[in-house]
Design a protein around this motif. Structure first.
Motif, PDB file in Angstrom:
ATOM      1  N   VAL B  24      29.331 -46.163  80.156  1.00  0.00           N
ATOM      2  CA  VAL B  24      29.127 -45.483  81.152  1.00  0.00           C
ATOM      3  C   VAL B  24      28.164 -44.283  80.461  1.00  0.00           C
ATOM      4  O   VAL B  24      28.229 -43.748  79.441  1.00  0.00           O
ATOM      5  CB  VAL B  24      30.354 -44.458  81.326  1.00  0.00           C
ATOM      6  N   THR B  25      26.990 -44.187  81.099  1.00  0.00           N
ATOM      7  CA  THR B  25      25.813 -43.487  80.608  1.00  0.00           C
ATOM      8  C   THR B  25      25.294 -42.709  81.563  1.00  0.00           C
ATOM      9  O   THR B  25      25.218 -42.973  82.848  1.00  0.00           O
ATOM     10  CB  THR B  25      24.745 -44.474  80.043  1.00  0.00           C
ATOM     11  N   PHE B  26      24.750 -41.259  81.198  1.00  0.00           N
ATOM     12  CA  PHE B  26      24.535 -40.390  82.095  1.00  0.00           C
ATOM     13  C   PHE B  26      23.357 -39.628  81.772  1.00  0.00           C
ATOM     14  O   PHE B  26      22.907 -39.380  80.686  1.00  0.00           O
ATOM     15  CB  PHE B  26      25.463 -39.292  82.125  1.00  0.00           C
ATOM     16  N   SER B  27      22.525 -39.422  82.821  1.00  0.00           N
ATOM     17  CA  SER B  27      21.368 -38.368  82.767  1.00  0.00           C
ATOM     18  C   SER B  27      21.272 -37.275  83.449  1.00  0.00           C
ATOM     19  O   SER B  27      21.917 -37.565  84.580  1.00  0.00           O
ATOM     20  CB  SER B  27      20.042 -39.191  82.679  1.00  0.00           C
ATOM     21  N   GLY B  28      20.856 -36.207  82.913  1.00  0.00           N
ATOM     22  CA  GLY B  28      21.057 -34.988  83.697  1.00  0.00           C
ATOM     23  C   GLY B  28      20.039 -34.258  84.231  1.00  0.00           C
ATOM     24  O   GLY B  28      18.923 -34.775  84.473  1.00  0.00           O
ATOM     25  N   VAL B  29      20.001 -32.918  84.453  1.00  0.00           N
ATOM     26  CA  VAL B  29      18.968 -32.090  84.806  1.00  0.00           C
ATOM     27  C   VAL B  29      17.940 -31.916  84.011  1.00  0.00           C
ATOM     28  O   VAL B  29      18.176 -31.911  82.444  1.00  0.00           O
ATOM     29  CB  VAL B  29      19.341 -30.620  85.465  1.00  0.00           C
ATOM     30  N   ASN B  30      16.723 -31.430  84.398  1.00  0.00           N
ATOM     31  CA  ASN B  30      15.575 -31.251  83.194  1.00  0.00           C
ATOM     32  C   ASN B  30      15.534 -32.202  82.083  1.00  0.00           C
ATOM     33  O   ASN B  30      15.243 -31.960  80.990  1.00  0.00           O
ATOM     34  CB  ASN B  30      16.241 -29.856  82.286  1.00  0.00           C
ATOM     35  N   SER B  31      15.836 -33.557  82.399  1.00  0.00           N
ATOM     36  CA  SER B  31      15.856 -34.538  81.690  1.00  0.00           C
ATOM     37  C   SER B  31      15.029 -35.936  81.959  1.00  0.00           C
ATOM     38  O   SER B  31      15.492 -36.872  82.143  1.00  0.00           O
ATOM     39  CB  SER B  31      17.401 -35.027  81.526  1.00  0.00           C
ATOM     40  N   THR B  32      13.501 -35.649  81.943  1.00  0.00           N
ATOM     41  CA  THR B  32      12.804 -36.811  82.409  1.00  0.00           C
ATOM     42  C   THR B  32      12.695 -37.905  81.749  1.00  0.00           C
ATOM     43  O   THR B  32      12.946 -39.090  82.034  1.00  0.00           O
ATOM     44  CB  THR B  32      11.440 -36.362  82.825  1.00  0.00           C
ATOM     45  N   PRO B  33      12.786 -37.725  80.048  1.00  0.00           N
ATOM     46  CA  PRO B  33      12.607 -38.867  79.413  1.00  0.00           C
ATOM     47  C   PRO B  33      14.057 -39.640  79.411  1.00  0.00           C
ATOM     48  O   PRO B  33      13.885 -41.066  79.484  1.00  0.00           O
ATOM     49  CB  PRO B  33      12.633 -38.242  77.919  1.00  0.00           C
ATOM     50  N   PRO B  34      15.005 -39.129  79.396  1.00  0.00           N
ATOM     51  CA  PRO B  34      16.449 -39.986  79.365  1.00  0.00           C
ATOM     52  C   PRO B  34      16.487 -40.841  80.744  1.00  0.00           C
ATOM     53  O   PRO B  34      17.148 -41.815  80.806  1.00  0.00           O
ATOM     54  CB  PRO B  34      17.457 -38.852  79.324  1.00  0.00           C
ATOM     55  N   MET B  35      15.988 -39.892  81.945  1.00  0.00           N
ATOM     56  CA  MET B  35      16.081 -40.641  83.389  1.00  0.00           C
ATOM     57  C   MET B  35      15.266 -41.979  83.086  1.00  0.00           C
ATOM     58  O   MET B  35      15.497 -42.977  83.523  1.00  0.00           O
ATOM     59  CB  MET B  35      15.511 -39.924  84.107  1.00  0.00           C
ATOM     60  N   LEU B  36      13.872 -41.701  82.395  1.00  0.00           N
ATOM     61  CA  LEU B  36      12.908 -43.025  82.364  1.00  0.00           C
ATOM     62  C   LEU B  36      13.837 -44.039  81.432  1.00  0.00           C
ATOM     63  O   LEU B  36      13.693 -45.245  81.546  1.00  0.00           O
ATOM     64  CB  LEU B  36      11.709 -42.565  81.771  1.00  0.00           C
ATOM     65  N   ALA B  37      14.524 -43.510  80.367  1.00  0.00           N
ATOM     66  CA  ALA B  37      15.074 -44.415  79.624  1.00  0.00           C
ATOM     67  C   ALA B  37      16.217 -45.249  80.176  1.00  0.00           C
ATOM     68  O   ALA B  37      16.312 -46.292  80.014  1.00  0.00           O
ATOM     69  CB  ALA B  37      15.561 -43.621  78.398  1.00  0.00           C
ATOM     70  N   CYS B  38      17.089 -44.546  80.901  1.00  0.00           N
ATOM     71  CA  CYS B  38      18.054 -45.293  81.649  1.00  0.00           C
ATOM     72  C   CYS B  38      17.540 -46.341  82.608  1.00  0.00           C
ATOM     73  O   CYS B  38      17.951 -47.524  82.663  1.00  0.00           O
ATOM     74  CB  CYS B  38      18.954 -44.345  82.218  1.00  0.00           C
ATOM     75  N   LEU B  39      16.505 -45.953  83.222  1.00  0.00           N
ATOM     76  CA  LEU B  39      15.739 -46.888  84.230  1.00  0.00           C
ATOM     77  C   LEU B  39      14.964 -47.997  83.457  1.00  0.00           C
ATOM     78  O   LEU B  39      15.151 -49.129  83.971  1.00  0.00           O
ATOM     79  CB  LEU B  39      14.974 -46.124  85.187  1.00  0.00           C
ATOM     80  N   LEU B  40      14.440 -47.410  82.284  1.00  0.00           N
ATOM     81  CA  LEU B  40      13.847 -48.811  81.396  1.00  0.00           C
ATOM     82  C   LEU B  40      14.967 -49.593  80.843  1.00  0.00           C
ATOM     83  O   LEU B  40      14.897 -50.744  81.134  1.00  0.00           O
ATOM     84  CB  LEU B  40      13.309 -47.836  80.271  1.00  0.00           C
ATOM     85  N   ALA B  41      16.010 -49.148  80.592  1.00  0.00           N
ATOM     86  CA  ALA B  41      17.204 -50.161  80.040  1.00  0.00           C
ATOM     87  C   ALA B  41      17.537 -50.917  81.182  1.00  0.00           C
ATOM     88  O   ALA B  41      17.955 -52.121  80.887  1.00  0.00           O
ATOM     89  CB  ALA B  41      18.322 -49.322  79.456  1.00  0.00           C
ATOM     90  N   LYS B  42      17.742 -50.468  82.238  1.00  0.00           N
ATOM     91  CA  LYS B  42      18.139 -51.098  83.454  1.00  0.00           C
ATOM     92  C   LYS B  42      17.207 -52.473  83.582  1.00  0.00           C
ATOM     93  O   LYS B  42      17.440 -53.791  84.048  1.00  0.00           O
ATOM     94  CB  LYS B  42      18.148 -50.511  84.811  1.00  0.00           C
ATOM     95  N   ARG B  43      15.878 -52.272  83.465  1.00  0.00           N
ATOM     96  CA  ARG B  43      14.827 -53.240  83.639  1.00  0.00           C
ATOM     97  C   ARG B  43      14.624 -54.264  82.454  1.00  0.00           C
ATOM     98  O   ARG B  43      14.493 -55.124  82.656  1.00  0.00           O
ATOM     99  CB  ARG B  43      13.563 -52.541  83.977  1.00  0.00           C
ATOM    100  N   ALA B  44      14.760 -53.788  81.270  1.00  0.00           N
ATOM    101  CA  ALA B  44      14.416 -54.402  79.872  1.00  0.00           C
ATOM    102  C   ALA B  44      15.545 -55.018  79.357  1.00  0.00           C
ATOM    103  O   ALA B  44      15.138 -56.125  78.683  1.00  0.00           O
ATOM    104  CB  ALA B  44      13.618 -53.469  78.920  1.00  0.00           C
TER     105      ALA B  44
END
Lengths: 277, 244
Positions: B24-44
C-alpha cells in the motif's frame, strides 16, 4: 423562504450567511488547498470587513492567504499551508506569520483532526497516533499519557477543538441543508460534526426527493445545518469536481501583488451573479 | 541510453524504485514528484501495488496528470473514495507500507523540518507546516522524502525545528539516494554524473557510504513511462531541478 420548521435551516443569500459570522469567531473551512473550498464565502467575509477571525483548517491555502491579505485573521490553527500546484508558499499568510500579525497554532493535519474528533465525540481530548519525536508536542504543550490498560505504550492526546462555525462548499444541497459532495470529502465530515454551527454553500439546490432516493450519499444531514446558500462556481479560483477545474491563470493573477485585491474580488463569480435565494 | 540524466528524472525515477510489489503506497498534497513516481511505477513495473492518494483515489486511472498532486482527477477511475481520515487512520494502525512525505530540511537521523527556517517564534521563513509528517513519518512502515535541492541548506546537521521524527526510510535528491541504516541515513547510490566527493561536500550531515555506487540509469520502461507522464516537459520545466 421562511425557515423550515423541522430543522431551522434557512436558504439565505451568501451575504446574509457571512453576516452571521461575528468578528472574533472561530471558523473552520472545508476543502483542501485549491479544491472545493468555500471561497465565495471567504470573499464575502472580506467584503464585509470581518476582523479577528480564527481560521481552522488542515490544509488551507488561497482561503487563509486572501483572508490574511485583507486583514481579517487574528489566529490560525492549521496543518499545512500552501498555494500548492506550482505556486509554493502562501505569500500573504507567510508574511502575516513572519511579522507576527497573526498567531499560529501549528498542527499536523491529524492532530488538528484529533482535536476536532474530541469535540465531535464530546470528550475533552483525543489520542492520536504518531507525533513521537516531534517538536510540535512541546510547542503546543500537548500531553502524553500511558496506556491505562497496561500495554506500556504512550500516546499523545490533543485537547478538543470546537469551531464556532464550520463552512463547507458542496456540489448540491437540499433546501433543508442536506449536503452531498462528489469525489473526496477531504476533512468536511469531521468539521461538520465538531462545530457548533454548520453553514453549507452549494453549487446548486437539489430536490429533497433525489436525496431521499440515495440517503447514503449524503455527507451532512440537514438537521446539523443552520444555513444554506447557493453560489454557482463558488469554489473559484479552485476546483469543484466534476464541474470545474482550478483556474490557474486566475490564481496567478491573485498572486500578482501589483494587482489590487478589489479587482480580484470583483472578478469573482459571486460578484457577477449575486447568490440566489 | 543517453549519458545525461536530468535531476528531475533522477528524483522521480528513484522515488518510483522505492515502490514494492503488493504494498500500500500513498502520495499526498504538495507532492508532485511522488505523484509522478507512483504513476510511473504503475506503468513501468510488472508488479501491482495499491496506490492511494490524498484526493481519495484508490487504484485510480486519472484521465490527465494534474499540476496539483491533490487534484480530484487523481480519484478518477477509483471504485472507492478513501478520504483523509481513512488514510491517516490506516497509517497510524500500521497499514501504510510506503508513504511519501515532503520536507524542507532533512538531518542525518532521518528527521524532517517543514515548519520554519530560523526560530519558530521569530521565523525567518515560515514554511508550510506540519502536514502529514509528524503523524505519518513515525507510523508508516516506510516513509520516503525528496528534495529538489541537494545542499548543506537542505541536508543539514541540525534542523531548525523537528517537525517529524522517524527515521525516514529513504531520501531522493537530484544527485543522491539515501536509505536508513541503523537509525542514520546512509548513501545508497549517487548520480552517475557526479562523484561521491561532491555528494559529501554538498551534504550537511556525515553519512556512511559503504556499498554505495553510481545509480543505475533509467531502464527503457522507466524512461518511457516518464515521457508518457510528461510528454511536453512541463513538469520537468516547472520543477526547475539542477544537478549542480
Amino acid at each position: 423562504m421562511p425557515p423550515t420548521p423541522s430543522t431551522g435551516t434557512t436558504v439565505i443569500p451568501l451575504a446574509d450567511m457571512a453576516a452571521r459570522v461575528p468578528d472574533g469567531a472561530s471558523v473552520a473551512l472545508g476543502g483542501s488547498f485549491l479544491h472545493r473550498g468555500p471561497f465565495a464565502f471567504v470573499r464575502e467575509l472580506i467584503r464585509q470587513r470581518k476582523r479577528d477571525l480564527e481560521i481552522i483548517k488542515q490544509s488551507p491555502g488561497y482561503d487563509i492567504d486572501i483572508l490574511c491579505r485583507a486583514g481579517c485573521v487574528a489566529r490560525a490553527r492549521a496543518g499545512i499551508v500552501a498555494m500548492e500546484g506550482n505556486f509554493g508558499l502562501a505569500p500573504w499568510y507567510r508574511r502575516a506569520v513572519e511579522t507576527q500579525r497573526i498567531a499560529l497554532e501549528e498542527h499536523a493535519c491529524m492532530t488538528l483532526t484529533a482535536g476536532l474528533r474530541a469535540a465531535a465525540f464530546g470528550v475533552p481530548f483525543q489520542p492520536v497516533g504518531g507525533v513521537h519525536g516531534s517538536d510540535l508536542a512541546a510547542l503546543n504543550r500537548w500531553a502524553s499519557i500511558t496506556d491505562p490498560y497496561g500495554s506500556g505504550g504512550d500516546v499523545w492526546v490533543i485537547p478538543a477543538i470546537r469551531p464556532d462555525i464550520a463552512v463547507i462548499h458542496v456540489n448540491e444541497a437540499t433546501e433543508h441543508g442536506d449536503a452531498r459532495v462528489r469525489g473526496t470529502s477531504h476533512w468536511d465530515r469531521i468539521l461538520t460534526r465538531a462545530a457548533r454551527q454548520v453553514f453549507v454553500v452549494a453549487e446548486a439546490l437539489a430536490p429533497t426527493a433525489a436525496f431521499e432516493d440515495r440517503p447514503e450519499l449524503t455527507l451532512v444531514p440537514g438537521f446539523l445545518v443552520q444555513a444554506v446558500s447557493v453560489a454557482p462556481n463558488g469554489a473559484w479560483p479552485g476546483s469543484c469536481w466534476p464541474r470545474y477545474d482550478v483556474d490557474y491563470p486566475a490564481v496567478e493573477d491573485y498572486l500578482d501583488a501589483a494587482r489590487p485585491l478589489d479587482a480580484h474580488l470583483e472578478r469573482a463569480p459571486e460578484a457577477a451573479e449575486p447568490a440566489r435565494v | 541510453m543517453s549519458e545525461r540524466w536530468s535531476g528531475f528524472s533522477y528524483i522521480v525515477t528513484n522515488l518510483a524504485r522505492f515502490v514494492r510489489p503488493g504494498e500500500v503506497t500513498f502520495s499526498g498534497v504538495n507532492s508532485t514528484p511522488p505523484m509522478l513516481a507512483c504513476l510511473l511505477a504503475k506503468r513501468a513495473y510488472d508488479f501491482d501495488f495499491v496506490y492511494l492518494n490524498v484526493a481519495g483515489g484508490v487504484q485510480p486511472r486519472p484521465s490527465k496528470i494534474p499540476l496539483s498532486s491533490s487534484d480530484p482527477v487523481l480519484a478518477q477511475g477509483s471504485a472507492a473514495i478513501f478520504a483523509n481520515e481513512d488514510f491517516y487512520d490506516l497509517c497510524t494502525r500500521g497499514g501504510m507500507d510506503l508513504c511519501f512525505l515532503g520536507a524542507a530540511q532533512i538531518d542525518g537521523h532521518g528527521r524532517t523540518n517543514v515548519s520554519v527556517i530560523g526560530d519558530w517564534h521569530r521565523p525567518k521563513v515560515r514554511l508550510p507546516g506540519g502536514g502529514g509528517g509528524a503523524v505519518m513519518l513515525p507510523t508508516a512502515r516506510r516513509a520516503v522524502t525528496w528534495r529538489t535541492e541537494h545542499s548543506t541548506r537542505t541536508l543539514v546537521d541540525r534542523l531548525d525545528f523537528v517537525t517529524a521524527a522517524g527515521p525516514l526510510h529513504g531520501v531522493a535528491t537530484p544527485i543522491a539516494v539515501f536509505v536508513e541504516r541503523g537509525g542514520r541515513l546512509a548513501l545508497q547510490s549517487w548520480h552517475p554524473q557526479v562523484s561521491l566527493a561532491e555528494v559529501r561536500r554538498r551534504t550537511g550531515f556525515a553519512f556512511d557510504a559503504a556499498g554505495a555506487g553510481p545509480t543505475p540509469f533509467p531502464a527503457a520502461r522507466e524512461a518511457a513511462a516518464l515521457r508518457c507522464l510528461d510528454p511536453d516537459g512541463r513538469f520537468e520545466r516547472d520543477a526547475n531541478v539542477s544537478i549542480d
